[in-house]
Scaffold this motif. Sequence first.
Motif, PDB file in Angstrom:
ATOM      1  N   ARG A  13       0.832  -1.200   0.000  1.00  0.00           N
ATOM      2  CA  ARG A  13       0.000   0.000   0.000  1.00  0.00           C
ATOM      3  C   ARG A  13       0.870   1.254   0.000  1.00  0.00           C
ATOM      4  NH1 ARG A  13      -5.160  -0.429   3.068  1.00  0.00           N
ATOM      5  NH2 ARG A  13      -5.594  -2.654   3.201  1.00  0.00           N
ATOM      6  N   GLU A  20      -5.081   6.539  -2.546  1.00  0.00           N
ATOM      7  CA  GLU A  20      -4.484   5.341  -1.940  1.00  0.00           C
ATOM      8  C   GLU A  20      -4.478   4.208  -2.963  1.00  0.00           C
ATOM      9  OE1 GLU A  20      -4.835   2.436   1.983  1.00  0.00           O
ATOM     10  OE2 GLU A  20      -6.561   3.644   1.370  1.00  0.00           O
ATOM     11  N   ILE A  22      -3.554   0.094  -3.458  1.00  0.00           N
ATOM     12  CA  ILE A  22      -3.328  -1.172  -2.748  1.00  0.00           C
ATOM     13  C   ILE A  22      -3.097  -2.257  -3.783  1.00  0.00           C
ATOM     14  CG2 ILE A  22      -4.214  -2.834  -1.074  1.00  0.00           C
ATOM     15  CD1 ILE A  22      -6.197  -0.627  -0.174  1.00  0.00           C
TER      16      ILE A  22
END
Length: 214
Positions: A13, A20, A22
């Motif tokens: 991550r 964000e 991931i």
Amino acid sequence: MSYRSLWKRGEARFTIKKSEFIGIATPVTSLEETEQFLQQVREEHPMATHRCSAYILGVDASHQKYDDDGEPRGTAGIPMLEVLKRETLCNVAVVVVRYFGGIKLGAAGLVRAYTQACSGAIKEAIPAEYAPFQKVVVRYAYPEQGKCDYAMAPFWELDRQYAEDVRICYCLPEAKIDKIHTTLLNLTRGKLEWKTGETHFCPVDALGEPLERK
């Protein structure tokens, strides 16, 4: 024939300009298993803005596919697939989940982000060679047990049963199986029952030892 894939599921991550990312990578062996993994990630991240994916199936890397999942064409799925190809991986799937933070990254920024997330997930999943192993069940009389156990100590034992004789199930490297068979035949003076079972691929370390055994 061996091939290179991943040992386990890995996740990485990071955040870029409030978005964000991931990366999630895992070994797979079939299209059905791949689809189950993709669905699992969708269920784990139902509020994500994008869930881009790429996978390569077959020990000859014959089945390859990617999905940009709404990102501009060529900025997500293709860069992820290129990472898998550069790492010479097969029977592998990766998803990069993005939660948009409100700031656009541009095409070049997206390529860098998805490449980084994919590479990070692969590193966490630990690339490994997969070698063919075969299940073998051996049976012999009790007087032969000591010397046979000594000879078979380096190999992966799955199960052992004691009844009228000794019955042991091993998972043996296919490349050494004929030599092992001959060794046990000699030790038992031919009084050996040997039954081979299914062959499957296991991740191995640099010495060819199965990682699953550790």
